[in-house]
Scaffold this active site. Structure first.
Site, PDB file in Angstrom:
ATOM      1  N   GLU A  46      -7.247  37.135  19.353  1.00 42.95           N
ATOM      2  CA  GLU A  46      -8.463  37.938  19.466  1.00 42.95           C
ATOM      3  C   GLU A  46      -8.503  38.999  18.365  1.00 42.95           C
ATOM      4  OE1 GLU A  46     -10.674  40.407  23.093  1.00 42.95           O
ATOM      5  OE2 GLU A  46      -8.582  39.780  23.275  1.00 42.95           O
ATOM      6  N   LYS A 115     -17.574  37.210  23.242  1.00 40.37           N
ATOM      7  CA  LYS A 115     -16.843  37.402  24.495  1.00 40.37           C
ATOM      8  C   LYS A 115     -17.811  37.848  25.584  1.00 40.37           C
ATOM      9  CE  LYS A 115     -12.664  39.869  26.107  1.00 40.37           C
ATOM     10  NZ  LYS A 115     -11.547  40.729  25.633  1.00 40.37           N
ATOM     11  N   CYS A 171      -9.865  35.958  25.836  1.00 36.01           N
ATOM     12  CA  CYS A 171      -9.001  36.828  26.634  1.00 36.01           C
ATOM     13  C   CYS A 171      -9.483  37.042  28.065  1.00 36.01           C
ATOM     14  CB  CYS A 171      -8.807  38.151  25.915  1.00 36.01           C
ATOM     15  SG  CYS A 171      -7.360  39.064  26.539  1.00 36.01           S
ATOM     16  N   SER A 198      -3.282  39.853  25.055  1.00 39.98           N
ATOM     17  CA  SER A 198      -2.676  40.268  26.319  1.00 39.98           C
ATOM     18  C   SER A 198      -1.367  41.000  26.053  1.00 39.98           C
ATOM     19  CB  SER A 198      -2.427  39.037  27.200  1.00 39.98           C
ATOM     20  OG  SER A 198      -1.927  39.417  28.451  1.00 39.98           O
ATOM     21  N   GLY A 358      16.288  -5.021  57.841  1.00 38.33           N
ATOM     22  CA  GLY A 358      17.236  -5.914  57.189  1.00 38.33           C
ATOM     23  C   GLY A 358      18.027  -5.155  56.144  1.00 38.33           C
ATOM     24  N   ASN A 444      12.179 -18.900  48.425  1.00 40.24           N
ATOM     25  CA  ASN A 444      11.237 -18.296  49.373  1.00 40.24           C
ATOM     26  C   ASN A 444      11.524 -18.689  50.821  1.00 40.24           C
ATOM     27  OD1 ASN A 444       9.959 -16.985  47.318  1.00 40.24           O
ATOM     28  ND2 ASN A 444       8.150 -18.291  47.276  1.00 40.24           N
ATOM     29  N   THR A 480       8.324 -12.279  48.273  1.00 40.61           N
ATOM     30  CA  THR A 480       7.882 -13.548  48.855  1.00 40.61           C
ATOM     31  C   THR A 480       6.730 -13.292  49.815  1.00 40.61           C
ATOM     32  OG1 THR A 480      10.092 -14.492  48.660  1.00 40.61           O
ATOM     33  CG2 THR A 480       8.589 -15.534  50.238  1.00 40.61           C
ATOM     34  N   LYS A 612      -1.036 -10.497  46.976  1.00 45.06           N
ATOM     35  CA  LYS A 612       0.030  -9.982  47.839  1.00 45.06           C
ATOM     36  C   LYS A 612      -0.227  -8.525  48.214  1.00 45.06           C
ATOM     37  CE  LYS A 612       3.549 -13.039  45.841  1.00 45.06           C
ATOM     38  NZ  LYS A 612       4.808 -13.126  45.076  1.00 45.06           N
TER      39      LYS A 612
END
Length: 647
Positions: A46, A115, A171, A198, A358, A444, A480, A612
């Protein structure tokens, strides 16, 4: 702008208070530096031409006139390149003095942006020297720095010749309840540039980073911030210099604060990614529709000089699904909590006291088992309500078999072993299949037999079948159909393969884990990924390795992330992959042909295997990428992937 990337720079020059000539030379030097590093746009702090801390000197005509001459000098210097420079300068418009950003490119003053919000508290008294953009009664054409330019209170956008659009705020505009960047982004700005001043206070820097992060995330934009540094008056406050670049909430570049030297931060913002995010977000589209003021759009200059070869400046993470080391443990805990809460809700809703799962001794079933254990512990239910079933078949190795038994035993769940060999042999006899023909039917049939056992056991004991398949397998269709593809709740459905190892390791290394479980988990992590559906080798080791067949999961997860999360083309995904995996360097992990090969496999399998995914069981969404047909990914099973495969 190539592959959707635009190279930007945030500059912090050395300044002397009210010395426009010195400041201008420093600005020009940094413009040339940024241009040499491939930046297409560079922003300065700025009031960088005068310095921010001139105070009542802003009332002096000589300072205002010298500032205008400085802009004219920068305009003249800009004739030799295509870079766009955004500098801060005070500008007089009638009876108003405005705190402005001047946008300069190749001999032209493209525009001046004033600004809007002026601070008037403690260390800042800008209203003493400047007026707000809202004080401009109408569009005003002024002659400034030898050129005619319109200055207005309306939102102003700048559009580059390659289609990138940017806006500017200054700013305090960012700190306002409704920052101008809100309007600018919904009207088309991909990037916001902020010229700032800042000062540094305790904890203010952290607040500033949060503020910019939130603003760039809220607006799904790039945000480039430049704030005053060394040379500003330290009469009452100190300026540390902040050069920051954010993209959709994430900081991608920053400087080192409190430097005595000028600084330049160069980074690349992926505009294509930002636009994809906006298209995916219906809230952003609604906000665009509500935008009232028509913006003033200024076209930037067409390039006239030889384009420099494009070089990607940002690092590309080869494992986009994997958290950084610093947050790994917290992120793994968060993921587990999501999985656990999902399964817990399903158990409470169905009043189930048991689950069947499983256990193969592989990564996926291990993670699913750990989720079940954590869920039962959270619900105060005994772990014996978890029935873990190991189902050895023709390809089961001693390593995975023993790890499955060891883990179930050490975790204290109910265990059962059911060999599938005899049932599958009978099935082969029934359908007339040669057991020595190790084709897809051979594989499969085993997967479906295991699923049938789990489903029938669940009926027998009154339990839910918990699925173990992961996100990467779903993307590739590496499951599968109506076999391991099916369950009653899939806890891993949103977990990619590259992340699973880290989740399992986080449990292995957590406090309270017993040594037997710890050692078993680490060995599972080190076991090659395999469905174990074909016989082992002569030494009894895994022969059927998944990654030898469908490709490395780290590549497929990389492809999956950038295709689904950002909608990138195969061309761009290949470009990013070569960068991420160091193609063509001494650290090369994959050459270009290898990446192309597996990218082709990914595209072919992704489109051919949608059927799937169209009938997936329920499962919790964990990250930003999900293939649930009810939520994140709805695609016809017969969609053509020809465009993707050709590219």
């Amino acid at each position: 702008m190539e592959y959707g990337f635009i190279t930007v720079a945030s500059a912090i020059p050395s300044v002397k208070v009210a010395d426009c000539r010195y400041n201008t030379e420093e600005i020009i030097r940094l413009i040339d530096d940024a241009d040499g590093k491939g930046a297409e746009i560079v922003v300065f702090p700025e009031l960088s031409i005068t310095s921010y801390t001139c105070q009542d000197l802003f009332h002096q005509n000589i300072l205002l006139e010298e500032a205008e001459k400085s802009v004219e000098k920068i305009i003249g210097h800009s004739l030799t390149s295509d870079i766009i420079a955004i500098v801060g300068v005070p500008v007089v418009v009638g009876s108003l003095t405005l705190n402005c950003a001047a946008v300069i490119q190749r001999g032209k003053l493209l525009g001046i942006v004033p600004k809007t919000f002026l601070p008037n508290y403690s260390e800042f008294y800008e209203k003493r020297w400047f007026s707000s953009a809202r004080d401009i009664p109408y569009d005003t054409t002024i002659r400034y720095a030898g050129q005619e330019v319109v200055i207005t209170r309306k939102p102003t956008l700048f559009r580059t010749s390659q289609g990138a659009t940017f806006g500017i705020e200054i700013c305090e505009d960012l700190w306002a309840p409704v920052p101008p960047s809100n309007t600018l982004t919904v009207q088309g700005a991909d990037i916001i540039f902020n010229l700032s001043a800042s000062d540094e206070l305790i904890d203010k820097h952290k607040y500033l980073l949060n503020l910019i992060s939130q603003q760039s995330a809220r607006n799904m934009s790039g945000y480039v911030y430049s704030s005053c540094g060394f040379g500003e008056s330290t009469q009452d406050v100190v300026y540390a210099g902040n050069a920051l670049v954010f993209e959709n909430g994430k900081m991608i570049a920053q400087n080192k604060r409190f430097s005595l030297e000028p600084q330049l931060v160069v980074a690349q913002i992926d505009i294509e990614r930002l636009r994809a995010e906006r298209r995916l977000n219906s809230t952003f589209a609604t906000a665009e529709a509500l935008a009232k003021d028509e913006p003033r759009v200024i076209d930037c200059v067409e390039p006239a000089f030889d384009n420099k070869p494009f070089e990607l400046l940002r690092e590309i993470n080869p494992a986009p699904f994997v958290p950084s080391t610093q947050i790994m443990q917290d992120r793994c805990e968060e993921i587990f909590n999501i999985q656990v809460m999902g399964l817990a809700k399903r158990l409470v809703h169905t009043r189930s006291k048991r689950v069947v799962i499983g256990i193969s001794g592989g990564l996926d079933s291990t993670l699913a088992l750990l989720v079940c254990v954590k869920t039962f512990d959270k619900l105060g239910m005994p772990r014996k309500g978890i029935l873990g079933v190991t189902m050895p078949g023709f390809g089961t190795t001693d390593r995975t078999y023993n790890n499955a038994l060891s883990l179930m035993e050490s975790l204290g769940i109910d265990m059962q072993e059911i060999s599938i060999a005899d049932a599958v042999r009978q099935h082969f006899k029934d359908i007339g299949h040669d057991i020595d023909n190790h084709d897809v039917t051979y594989e499969n049939s085993q997967a479906r037999e295991r699923t049938q056992i789990l489903m029938d056991l669940s009926n027998k004991v009154g339990a839910l079948v918990v699925g173990t398949g992961d996100l990467s397998e779903l993307a590739l269709g590496w499951a599968t159909y109506n076999g391991d593809h099916m369950s009653m709740y899939g806890v891993n459905a949103s977990i990619p393969k590259t992340l699973i190892r880290y989740l399992v390791r986080s449990v292995a290394e957590s406090e309270g884990i017993d040594k037997k479980s710890h050692d078993t988990l680490l060995d599972i992590i080190d076991t090659p990924i395999s469905p174990e559906l074909t016989p082992a080798d002569e030494q009894g080791n895994i022969k059927q390795k998944t990654e030898d067949l469908v490709g490395p999961y780290e590549l497929h997860d990389f492809f999956l992330y950038y295709m689904l999360r950002h909608g990138f083309t195969p061309e761009k995904i290949l470009f990013l992959a070569k960068h991420a995996f160091k193609t063509g360097t001494k650290e090369e992990r994959y050459d270009e042909e290898t990446i192309k090969r597996w990218l082709g496999v990914f595209m072919r399998r992704f489109f051919s295997q949608q059927f799937k995914r169209s009938c997936l069981p329920d499962g919790p969404k964990v990250g930003s990428v999900s293939l649930s047909p009810r939520g994140d990914w709805r695609m016809p099973s017969d969609a053509s992937g020809e465009l993707w495969k050709i590219e």
